[in-house]
Design an enzyme around this catalytic site. Structure first.
Site, PDB file in Angstrom:
ATOM      1  N   TYR A 122       4.249  31.293  -4.012  1.00  0.00           N
ATOM      2  CA  TYR A 122       2.794  31.163  -4.242  1.00  0.00           C
ATOM      3  C   TYR A 122       2.489  30.976  -5.737  1.00  0.00           C
ATOM      4  O   TYR A 122       1.461  30.417  -6.109  1.00  0.00           O
ATOM      5  CB  TYR A 122       2.079  32.395  -3.680  1.00  0.00           C
ATOM      6  CG  TYR A 122       0.612  32.211  -3.343  1.00  0.00           C
ATOM      7  CD1 TYR A 122       0.166  31.169  -2.541  1.00  0.00           C
ATOM      8  CD2 TYR A 122      -0.340  33.108  -3.824  1.00  0.00           C
ATOM      9  CE1 TYR A 122      -1.171  31.023  -2.227  1.00  0.00           C
ATOM     10  CE2 TYR A 122      -1.688  32.972  -3.512  1.00  0.00           C
ATOM     11  CZ  TYR A 122      -2.095  31.922  -2.717  1.00  0.00           C
ATOM     12  OH  TYR A 122      -3.430  31.790  -2.407  1.00  0.00           O
ATOM     13  N   LYS A 139      -5.410  33.546  -8.200  1.00  0.00           N
ATOM     14  CA  LYS A 139      -6.106  34.523  -7.338  1.00  0.00           C
ATOM     15  C   LYS A 139      -6.265  35.858  -8.062  1.00  0.00           C
ATOM     16  O   LYS A 139      -7.272  36.548  -7.885  1.00  0.00           O
ATOM     17  CB  LYS A 139      -5.341  34.710  -6.021  1.00  0.00           C
ATOM     18  CG  LYS A 139      -5.413  33.514  -5.069  1.00  0.00           C
ATOM     19  CD  LYS A 139      -6.836  33.199  -4.640  1.00  0.00           C
ATOM     20  CE  LYS A 139      -6.902  32.230  -3.489  1.00  0.00           C
ATOM     21  NZ  LYS A 139      -8.276  31.743  -3.248  1.00  0.00           N
TER      22      LYS A 139
HETATM   23  P1  NAP Z   1      -9.415  24.272   3.216  1.00  0.00           P
HETATM   24  O1  NAP Z   1     -10.039  24.085   4.533  1.00  0.00           O
HETATM   25  O2  NAP Z   1      -8.475  23.224   2.738  1.00  0.00           O
HETATM   26  O3  NAP Z   1     -10.527  24.566   2.117  1.00  0.00           O
HETATM   27  C1  NAP Z   1     -10.274  24.459   0.725  1.00  0.00           C
HETATM   28  C2  NAP Z   1     -11.528  23.872   0.148  1.00  0.00           C
HETATM   29  O4  NAP Z   1     -11.476  23.849  -1.302  1.00  0.00           O
HETATM   30  C3  NAP Z   1     -11.711  22.427   0.591  1.00  0.00           C
HETATM   31  O5  NAP Z   1     -12.989  22.260   1.152  1.00  0.00           O
HETATM   32  C4  NAP Z   1     -11.562  21.669  -0.703  1.00  0.00           C
HETATM   33  O6  NAP Z   1     -12.290  20.468  -0.728  1.00  0.00           O
HETATM   34  C5  NAP Z   1     -12.129  22.668  -1.684  1.00  0.00           C
HETATM   35  N1  NAP Z   1     -11.898  22.231  -3.061  1.00  0.00           N
HETATM   36  C6  NAP Z   1     -10.720  21.941  -3.653  1.00  0.00           C
HETATM   37  N2  NAP Z   1     -10.941  21.502  -4.911  1.00  0.00           N
HETATM   38  C7  NAP Z   1     -12.296  21.541  -5.111  1.00  0.00           C
HETATM   39  C8  NAP Z   1     -13.152  21.218  -6.201  1.00  0.00           C
HETATM   40  N3  NAP Z   1     -12.696  20.773  -7.378  1.00  0.00           N
HETATM   41  N4  NAP Z   1     -14.510  21.394  -6.039  1.00  0.00           N
HETATM   42  C9  NAP Z   1     -15.022  21.846  -4.876  1.00  0.00           C
HETATM   43  N5  NAP Z   1     -14.261  22.143  -3.802  1.00  0.00           N
HETATM   44  C10 NAP Z   1     -12.903  21.996  -3.918  1.00  0.00           C
HETATM   45  O7  NAP Z   1      -8.551  25.639   3.217  1.00  0.00           O
HETATM   46  P2  NAP Z   1      -8.897  27.177   3.427  1.00  0.00           P
HETATM   47  O8  NAP Z   1      -7.583  27.804   3.724  1.00  0.00           O
HETATM   48  O9  NAP Z   1     -10.030  27.356   4.377  1.00  0.00           O
HETATM   49  O10 NAP Z   1      -9.299  27.643   1.953  1.00  0.00           O
HETATM   50  C11 NAP Z   1     -10.522  28.264   1.611  1.00  0.00           C
HETATM   51  C12 NAP Z   1     -10.235  29.433   0.686  1.00  0.00           C
HETATM   52  O11 NAP Z   1      -9.565  30.452   1.426  1.00  0.00           O
HETATM   53  C13 NAP Z   1      -9.352  29.124  -0.517  1.00  0.00           C
HETATM   54  O12 NAP Z   1      -9.828  29.830  -1.652  1.00  0.00           O
HETATM   55  C14 NAP Z   1      -8.016  29.699  -0.085  1.00  0.00           C
HETATM   56  O13 NAP Z   1      -7.189  30.038  -1.188  1.00  0.00           O
HETATM   57  C15 NAP Z   1      -8.492  30.927   0.655  1.00  0.00           C
HETATM   58  N6  NAP Z   1      -7.486  31.569   1.528  1.00  0.00           N
HETATM   59  C16 NAP Z   1      -6.867  30.849   2.489  1.00  0.00           C
HETATM   60  C17 NAP Z   1      -5.913  31.467   3.296  1.00  0.00           C
HETATM   61  C18 NAP Z   1      -5.196  30.703   4.371  1.00  0.00           C
HETATM   62  O14 NAP Z   1      -4.170  31.181   4.849  1.00  0.00           O
HETATM   63  N7  NAP Z   1      -5.676  29.554   4.791  1.00  0.00           N
HETATM   64  C19 NAP Z   1      -5.620  32.827   3.119  1.00  0.00           C
HETATM   65  C20 NAP Z   1      -6.293  33.539   2.129  1.00  0.00           C
HETATM   66  C21 NAP Z   1      -7.237  32.896   1.337  1.00  0.00           C
HETATM   67  P3  NAP Z   1     -11.501  19.048  -0.977  1.00  0.00           P
HETATM   68  O15 NAP Z   1     -10.222  19.113  -0.226  1.00  0.00           O
HETATM   69  O16 NAP Z   1     -12.460  18.037  -0.498  1.00  0.00           O
HETATM   70  O17 NAP Z   1     -11.270  18.983  -2.467  1.00  0.00           O
END
Ligand code: NAP
Length: 260
Positions: free
Chosen positions: A159, A166
């Site tokens: 990671y 984070k």
């Molecule tokens: P996701 O559906 O891929 O969402 C990530 C989002 O971040 C996308 O909408 C992406 O938009 C956006 N993003 C990236 N660069 C950006 C920028 N410059 N400006 C504005 N938006 C931007 O994945 P997700 O897993 O749901 O992630 C959401 C959050 O949850 C993240 O902070 C992630 O670290 C956190 N999280 C995820 C997990 C997991 O296992 N999935 C676990 C713990 C925490 P574009 O792609 O259009 O840029």
């Protein structure tokens, strides 16, 4: 009546209907909130398509968190629409590929800077863009900013710099809680276990995390269930956590509390 009845909520980070933020937006609507989404860059059209899959189609603002003009324009647009913003979900994370994987030394400052700006600094940038509307809600009973985290109190395999970003997000949450608390604005994080989203696919050997959760979560864990994460986010945006700020709420099946 739902626990978010009458509330105005801005949800960032909806890309597909697998996004954690999509589950939050859907549940927020089901709990009575009026929801606006934001999307960025090449993903914006996908966010617009995904917005139609919500119980009520939501409008989408363009916000790339690295573009100050877009943040300012979105702040002005939201102010035209709503006199106050009760809830803001930060669900944004990105790191260049060099930042993740077997070699901690593969990334240089240019790559690390992108990870830190998009994944951590953006919480401040978003809060700042909507501060007048958040303060208006704060004065009227309370506003809530909620961010999504992957527990960064420890080091994980692969990671790497995303973990460092984070950790910065966790620290920033506490500093924003300190400064926004007197304005009635709470700032909290939900540390989620692994859920299969687009962002998850860009993490090398994501299945290793899934294996860890399969063996270590006392409550068990379903990598397809974003709703358990959404419930915590919606609860934190409701009036049911009025004295909680600067907090890290684990929604991970209990993994964080286990030694082995
Ligand atoms: P996701 O559906 O891929 O969402 C990530 C989002 O971040 C996308 O909408 C992406 O938009 C956006 N993003 C990236 N660069 C950006 C920028 N410059 N400006 C504005 N938006 C931007 O994945 P997700 O897993 O749901 O992630 C959401 C959050 O949850 C993240 O902070 C992630 O670290 C956190 N999280 C995820 C997990 C997991 O296992 N999935 C676990 C713990 C925490 P574009 O792609 O259009 O840029």
């Amino acid at each position: 009546m739902g626990i978010l009845a009458g509330k105005h909520i801005l949800v960032t980070g909806v890309l597909t209907d697998a996004s954690l933020a999509f589950a939050v937006a859907k549940l927020a609507q089901q709990e009575g909130a009026e929801v606006v989404l934001s999307g960025a860059g090449r993903g914006l059209s996908l966010t617009r398509r995904t917005a139609r899959k919500l119980p009520q189609e939501a409008d989408v603002l363009e916000i790339d968190v690295t573009e100050p003009e877009q943040l300012a324009a979105a702040g002005a647009e939201l102010a035209r629409r709503w006199d106050r913003l009760d809830g803001l979900l930060h669900a944004i994370g990105f790191a260049p590929p060099e930042c993740l994987g077997v070699d901690m030394f593969a990334a240089g400052w240019d790559e690390v800077a992108v990870a830190l700006e998009v994944s951590a600094y953006s919480l401040k940038a978003l809060a700042e863009a909507f501060l007048p509307q958040l303060e208006a809600a704060g004065a009227g009973g309370g506003a809530s900013i909620v961010g999504l985290d992957f527990d960064a109190r420890v080091a994980w395999p692969l990671y790497n710099w995303m973990g460092v970003a984070k950790a910065a997000l966790e620290s920033l949450t506490r500093y924003l809680a300190r400064d926004l608390g007197p304005k009635g604005v709470r700032v909290n994080l939900v540390a989620a276990g692994p859920v299969r989203t687009m962002a998850a696919k860009s993490i090398p050997r994501f299945s290793d995390f899934e294996d860890t959760w399969a063996t270590r979560a006392p409550l068990g864990w379903d990598v397809h269930d974003a709703n358990v994460v959404a419930r915590a986010c919606v609860a934190l945006m409701s009036d049911w956590f009025p004295m909680t700020t600067g907090e890290l709420v684990h929604v991970d099946g209990g993994v964080h509390a286990m030694g082995a």
